[in-house]
Design an enzyme around this catalytic site. Structure first.
Site, PDB file in Angstrom:
ATOM      1  N   CYS A   2      -1.575 -14.213 -29.930  1.00 28.95           N
ATOM      2  CA  CYS A   2      -1.116 -12.892 -30.335  1.00 28.95           C
ATOM      3  C   CYS A   2      -1.121 -12.758 -31.846  1.00 28.95           C
ATOM      4  O   CYS A   2      -1.443 -13.685 -32.577  1.00 28.95           O
ATOM      5  CB  CYS A   2       0.299 -12.646 -29.811  1.00 28.95           C
ATOM      6  SG  CYS A   2       0.464 -12.838 -28.023  1.00 28.95           S
ATOM      7  N   ARG A  50      -0.525  -8.494 -28.208  1.00 31.45           N
ATOM      8  CA  ARG A  50      -0.671  -9.551 -27.218  1.00 31.45           C
ATOM      9  C   ARG A  50      -2.092  -9.681 -26.692  1.00 31.45           C
ATOM     10  O   ARG A  50      -2.708  -8.697 -26.280  1.00 31.45           O
ATOM     11  CB  ARG A  50       0.282  -9.301 -26.040  1.00 31.45           C
ATOM     12  CG  ARG A  50       0.267 -10.435 -25.018  1.00 31.45           C
ATOM     13  CD  ARG A  50       1.107 -10.129 -23.811  1.00 31.45           C
ATOM     14  NE  ARG A  50       1.069 -11.239 -22.857  1.00 31.45           N
ATOM     15  CZ  ARG A  50       1.253 -11.127 -21.551  1.00 31.45           C
ATOM     16  NH1 ARG A  50       1.526  -9.953 -21.019  1.00 31.45           N
ATOM     17  NH2 ARG A  50       1.193 -12.189 -20.763  1.00 31.45           N
ATOM     18  N   SER A  52      -3.432 -11.498 -23.631  1.00 31.07           N
ATOM     19  CA  SER A  52      -2.837 -12.076 -22.425  1.00 31.07           C
ATOM     20  C   SER A  52      -3.629 -13.293 -21.961  1.00 31.07           C
ATOM     21  O   SER A  52      -4.822 -13.185 -21.668  1.00 31.07           O
ATOM     22  CB  SER A  52      -2.784 -11.032 -21.311  1.00 31.07           C
ATOM     23  OG  SER A  52      -2.060  -9.892 -21.726  1.00 31.07           O
ATOM     24  N   ILE A  53      -2.953 -14.448 -21.880  1.00 28.34           N
ATOM     25  CA  ILE A  53      -3.565 -15.695 -21.431  1.00 28.34           C
ATOM     26  C   ILE A  53      -2.836 -16.233 -20.202  1.00 28.34           C
ATOM     27  O   ILE A  53      -3.441 -16.593 -19.205  1.00 28.34           O
ATOM     28  CB  ILE A  53      -3.543 -16.758 -22.550  1.00 28.34           C
ATOM     29  CG1 ILE A  53      -4.235 -16.232 -23.814  1.00 28.34           C
ATOM     30  CG2 ILE A  53      -4.174 -18.054 -22.071  1.00 28.34           C
ATOM     31  CD1 ILE A  53      -5.709 -16.023 -23.691  1.00 28.34           C
ATOM     32  N   ASN A  76       3.296 -16.334 -31.090  1.00 30.27           N
ATOM     33  CA  ASN A  76       1.844 -16.504 -31.083  1.00 30.27           C
ATOM     34  C   ASN A  76       1.548 -17.963 -30.785  1.00 30.27           C
ATOM     35  O   ASN A  76       2.001 -18.849 -31.512  1.00 30.27           O
ATOM     36  CB  ASN A  76       1.268 -16.118 -32.457  1.00 30.27           C
ATOM     37  CG  ASN A  76      -0.206 -16.455 -32.586  1.00 30.27           C
ATOM     38  OD1 ASN A  76      -0.942 -16.494 -31.610  1.00 30.27           O
ATOM     39  ND2 ASN A  76      -0.638 -16.696 -33.812  1.00 30.27           N
ATOM     40  N   GLU A  78       0.357 -21.277 -27.754  1.00 29.49           N
ATOM     41  CA  GLU A  78       0.406 -21.835 -26.403  1.00 29.49           C
ATOM     42  C   GLU A  78       1.203 -23.136 -26.443  1.00 29.49           C
ATOM     43  O   GLU A  78       0.943 -23.997 -27.288  1.00 29.49           O
ATOM     44  CB  GLU A  78      -1.003 -22.145 -25.872  1.00 29.49           C
ATOM     45  CG  GLU A  78      -1.944 -20.955 -25.801  1.00 29.49           C
ATOM     46  CD  GLU A  78      -1.571 -19.934 -24.741  1.00 29.49           C
ATOM     47  OE1 GLU A  78      -0.760 -20.268 -23.844  1.00 29.49           O
ATOM     48  OE2 GLU A  78      -2.084 -18.808 -24.807  1.00 29.49           O
ATOM     49  N   ASP A 101       4.831 -18.963 -21.348  1.00 29.48           N
ATOM     50  CA  ASP A 101       5.440 -19.993 -22.179  1.00 29.48           C
ATOM     51  C   ASP A 101       6.360 -19.381 -23.231  1.00 29.48           C
ATOM     52  O   ASP A 101       7.255 -20.047 -23.746  1.00 29.48           O
ATOM     53  CB  ASP A 101       4.364 -20.862 -22.841  1.00 29.48           C
ATOM     54  CG  ASP A 101       3.330 -20.060 -23.603  1.00 29.48           C
ATOM     55  OD1 ASP A 101       3.198 -18.850 -23.346  1.00 29.48           O
ATOM     56  OD2 ASP A 101       2.642 -20.646 -24.464  1.00 29.48           O
ATOM     57  N   VAL A 296     -24.741 -23.278 -30.919  1.00 29.93           N
ATOM     58  CA  VAL A 296     -25.429 -22.573 -31.996  1.00 29.93           C
ATOM     59  C   VAL A 296     -26.780 -23.225 -32.252  1.00 29.93           C
ATOM     60  O   VAL A 296     -26.893 -24.449 -32.308  1.00 29.93           O
ATOM     61  CB  VAL A 296     -24.591 -22.611 -33.286  1.00 29.93           C
ATOM     62  CG1 VAL A 296     -25.411 -22.128 -34.476  1.00 29.93           C
ATOM     63  CG2 VAL A 296     -23.335 -21.769 -33.138  1.00 29.93           C
ATOM     64  N   GLY A 375     -13.578 -28.890 -30.941  1.00 26.03           N
ATOM     65  CA  GLY A 375     -13.402 -30.275 -31.374  1.00 26.03           C
ATOM     66  C   GLY A 375     -12.762 -30.442 -32.731  1.00 26.03           C
ATOM     67  O   GLY A 375     -12.752 -31.562 -33.267  1.00 26.03           O
TER      68      GLY A 375
END
Length: 674
Positions: A2, A50, A52-53, A76, A78, A101, A296, A375
Site C-alpha cells: 500500500c 490499498r 489488495s494481496i 504497508n 507483508e 496481516d 529481460v 533475488g
C-alpha cells in the site's frame, strides 16, 4: 502492499486526501482516510491506498481499527509469520474481522506496545494511532532491512509522513528545496544514503528503527541490527551441514513469501539468486502451476561491448525444466520519454539505469500477476559482488614494488574507455581498483563504491555551492557503519556496510518505487530476518567467498543449491541487472543530454560549472574516458529538478530557472501522475 500517509498537528483532512491521492499507483484497489481531533485541538490523521494481496474483501479496508476504535493503523507491507501471530492473539482473546496481516499487527501492538516489531518477520512500514490515554500517541516503524519506505518531515512539533516523499510536498509549508549536503552524497554515490534525502527537511526513518510521536515530540530508536561474530570466531558447523540447513531455511522463506490471494510470479535472470528462488517456488506445496517468470533481454545493438547483460537462453531452459512459463521482455524503450516519468516515481534522483529495467519487467508482469519474487539481498548475504574479491586483489597488488605499481597506474589511466569492446567492463573495474589500491582497507572499499571523488566534485561545483559543502564528509555514514562491526572479519564488515547502506538506499528503494509505479508488489526471500541472522553467525567468511586468486562468490549458497539447479546456472558468473547506459547516451539520449546539460541551462541552475560538465561529456563521446554513470547522474538530477523544484515558487536560489521547455513539461507530468 500500500501507500500510507499521515499528519500530526499539521494540515487537515483535505491535506491528507491530497497526500493519499498522489500515491494512488501504490494502491489502486481501495483508499481510505481517518482523522481525530482531541479536545485540546491536537490533530492526527491517517491515509491509505490499498493494493489488495491478502483478503481481497472490504474487510481489509484501511485505516483499520481494533474492536473499540481506540487504536488505528495505516500499514504497508507483508508479515510472513502473521498466521502464527494471529493464532497467538486469538488465544489471548482478540477478535478478528478480516484475514489480513494488517489486523495482526494492530492486535500485536495492543499486547506488546512498541516491542511488537520484535515479533514481526516481513517487510513493513506502518503508523499506529493510540487513543487509549488522554494524550494521543503515534507509533511508527520500518522493517529490519528497510524493504518498505517511510519518509517524514518534522518541524515545530508537527509531523507528516508517507510512503513517498512527493506526498509530503502536498503539506503546507513543506517545499521542494535541495539539501546541498545530500547533493554532495548524490554526486559521490549516485544516490543519497538514508536517512537524508535530496529534499531539505524530508528524511527517511532508518531500517530497523521505530518512532514515537507524542505531545509534539518525536523520539526515534533502533530496535534491530544485523550483527556478526568477532574475527577469529570458531565456526562449528561443517560445510555439508551448513549447505543442508541453508537450503531448508531458504526454502521455508520462499514458501512463506508465496502466501497470496492474487497471482504471483518471479523475476528470472541467468543468475544464481533468481534461479534459486524459482526452483524453491516450483518445489513449494503451495505452488499453483504454471508459475510465471519474466526475463529481460536486449536487442543485439544494445549488447555490443556489454558483458553484464544476462543470456536469456539460460533462464528459458531452467523455466522449461521446472515446468514454468518464461516470458522474455525485449527491452527497447523510448528511454527519452520514459526517463522523466520514472524520475517522478523515484522521488529522489537515483542514477542507476537498472531502475528502467526493473520498471519494464514490472510493467510487463502486471498484466498477469500482482506479486513478484526477487533475488535482491542474495549478494549482500552471501558475498556475490566482484568488489569483495577486488578487495583481496588490491591487497596483493599493494605488495608489488612501488615502481611497478606507479607504472601500471599510469598506463591503465591512459587506456581509452574501449567502448564497443567486451573489455570495457573489466577495464572500468581495474581503473576503479587502481585508484584506491594504496588506501587503507576501509577507505579502499568505500572509494570503490564512489563515482566522483572530493576533488572532482569540488571542480564541478559553482563557487557558492562549493563553499557550502566544503568540509562536509559525504562518506561519514560509511565510516560509522564500519565502526559498528570493527570487531568482525573484514569480509563481514563489507557485507554489513552494503546491507545497511547500499542495499537499503539503492536496490530496495528502486525496486519498491518501480514496482509500485506498476501497482505490483515485490518480495525478497533472501531478506528473511531469521535466514540472515543464521548466515551471519554460522557461515565462515571463507565459505562465502572461497579462494583467493580467483575466488568463488556465494560458495556456500552454490553448495546449498547443488542438486536443485542445473550445473550451467551454478557456474554462471555474476551478471548485473544492468542497462546499456553507454549506448543510450551515445544514441537514444544524445539530444536530451545536449539539451538538459547545455551550458545555458547549467548556468541558470547555478549549481555547477558548465565547462566542467561539458568536459565530461566531450571526453566520454571521444572515448578517452568512460563517464557514462557520471553523465547519467547529471541527467537524472536535472529531470528531478524539473519534476519537483520547478513546481515550487520558492526553490533555492536560481534552481527554478529555465523551467520552460523542460523534458518534463506539464502534460508529461500529468501523464506520469496518472
Amino acid at each position: 502492499m500500500c501507500g500510507i500517509s499521515g499528519l500530526a498537528n499539521w494540515g487537515d483532512r483535505e491535506t491528507l486526501a491530497r497526500m493519499t491521492a498522489v500515491q494512488s499507483h501504490r494502491g489502486p484497489n481501495d483508499s481510505g482516510l481517518w482523522d481525530h481531533r482531541s479536545p485540546d485541538g491536537s490533530y492526527i490523521g491517517l491515509g491509505s491506498r490499498r493494493l489488495s494481496i491478502l483478503d481481497l474483501s472490504a474487510g481489509g479496508h484501511m485505516p483499520m481499527s481494533n474492536e473499540d476504535g481506540t487504536v488505528w493503523i495505516t500499514y504497508n507491507g507483508e508479515i510472513y509469520n502473521f498466521a502464527d501471530l494471529r493464532r497467538e492473539m486469538e488465544g489471548k482473546g482478540h477478535r478478528f474481522v478480516s484475514n489480513t496481516d494488517t489486523e495482526v499487527v494492530l492486535h500485536l501492538y495492543e499486547e506488546m506496545g512498541q516491542e511488537c516489531v520484535t515479533r514481526l518477520n516481513g517487510m513493513f512500514a506502518f503508523a499506529i494511532c493510540d487513543l487509549c490515554e488522554s494524550t494521543p500517541r503515534l507509533f511508527m516503524a520500518r522493517d529490519h532491512f528497510g524493504i518498505k519506505p517511510f519518509y517524514y518531515a518534522f518541524r515545530g512539533g508537527r509531523l507528516a509522513f508517507a510512503s513517498e516523499a512527493k506526498a509530503l510536498l502536498e503539506v503546507p509549508g513543506v517545499e521542494a528545496r535541495i539539501d546541498l549536503q545530500a547533493l554532495d552524497q548524490y554526486l559521490t554515490f549516485l544516490w543519497v544514503p538514508d536517512p537524508k534525502t535530496l529534499f531539505e527537511g524530508i528524511r527517511k526513518l532508518p531500517a530497523g528503527h521505530r518512532a514515537m510521536f507524542r505531545d509534539g515530540r518525536l523520539e526515534i530508536s533502533q530496535y534491530w541490527d544485523l550483527s556478526f561474530p568477532a574475527a577469529g570466531y570458531e565456526f562449528r558447523l561443517p560445510e555439508e551441514h551448513l549447505a543442508r540447513e541453508i537450503q531448508e531455511r531458504f526454502r521455508h522463506s520462499v514458501e512463506q513469501q508465496m502466501v497470496s490471494d492474487v497471482p504471483l510470479g518471479a523475476f528470472l535472470s541467468a543468475g544464481l539468486d533468481s534461479s534459486s528462488i524459482l526452483a524453491m517456488m516450483a518445489m513449494a506445496k503451495t505452488a499453483k502451476a504454471p508459475l510465471r517468470t519474466y526475463t529481460v533481454t536486449f536487442p543485439e545493438k544494445y549488447r555490443k561491448g556489454e558483458n553484464t547483460l544476462d543470456d536469456p537462453a539460460v533462464p528459458a531452459r531452467l523455466a522449461q525444466k521446472l515446468g514454468c512459463e518464461n516470458r522474455q521482455i525485449v527491452v527497447e524503450p523510448d528511454v527519452a520519454d520514459l526517463l522523466p516519468k520514472l524520475c517522478w516515481h523515484m522521488d529522489e534522483p537515483t542514477a542507476d539505469p537498472a531502475l528502467i529495467i526493473a520498471y519494464l519487467v514490472c510493467r510487463e508482469a502486471s498484466r498477469d500477476v500482482t506479486v513478484l519474487l526477487s533475488g535482491v539481498g542474495g549478494d549482500e548475504l552471501f558475498a556475490g559482488y566482484r568488489k569483495y574479491a577486488a578487495h583481496y586483489w588490491a591487497q596483493m597488488y599493494g605488495n608489488l614494488p612501488g615502481v611497478v605499481r606507479r607504472g601500471a597506474e599510469w598506463a591503465i589511466a591512459h587506456v581509452p574507455s574501449l567502448r564497443g569492446s567486451t573489455l570495457k567492463g573489466p577495464l572500468r573495474l581495474t581503473k576503479k581498483m587502481l585508484r584506491s589500491a594504496a588506501l587503507p582497507a576501509q577507505e579502499r572499499f568505500i572509494r570503490n563504491g564512489t563515482y566522483l571523488d572530493s576533488l572532482q566534485r569540488a571542480g564541478l561545483y559553482a563557487g557558492e555551492v562549493r563553499s557550502e559543502v566544503a568540509g562536509w564528509d559525504s562518506e561519514g555514514q560509511h565510516h560509522a557503519a564500519f565502526e559498528k562491526v570493527r570487531h568482525g572479519d573484514f569480509l563481514n564488515q563489507m557485507l554489513y556496510l552494503d546491507t545497511k547502506i547500499f542495499m537499503t538506499s539503492l536496490n530496495l528503494t528502486y525496486n519498491d518505487k518501480m514496482s509500485m509505479a506498476c501497482s505490483v508488489e515485490v518480495r525478497v526471500p533472501f531478506l528473511d530476518r531469521e535466514l540472515a541472522e543464521f548466515v551471519a553467525w554460522n557461515v565462515p567468511p571463507r565459505m562465502k567467498l572461497k579462494g583467493f586468486f580467483s575466488p568463488t562468490t556465494k560458495h556456500i549458497f552454490r553448495r546449498a543449491m547443488k542438486g536443485v539447479l542445473p550445473a550451467e546456472v551454478l557456474r554462471q558468473p555474476k551478471a548485473g541487472f544492468a542497462a546499456p547506459t553507454d549506448y543510450w547516451l551515445a544514441d537514444d539520449l544524445r539530444e536530451m543530454t545536449d539539451d538538459l546539460l547545455s551550458e545555458s541551462r547549467l548556468r541558470g541552475r547555478g549549481l555547477f560549472r558548465p565547462e566542467g560538465i561539458r568536459k565530461l561529456i566531450a571526453e566520454h563521446r571521444s572515448g578517452r574516458q568512460d563517464w557514462s554513470m557520471q553523465i547519467w547522474q547529471f541527467l537524472t538530477l536535472e529531470l528531478w529538478m524539473q519534476n519537483f523544484l520547478d513546481r515550487s515558487s520558492n526553490s533555492q536560489g536560481g534552481a527554478i530557472a529555465n523551467s520552460a521547455g523542460g523534458w518534463m513539461g506539464r502534460e508529461s507530468r500529468q501523464a506520469a501522475i496518472a
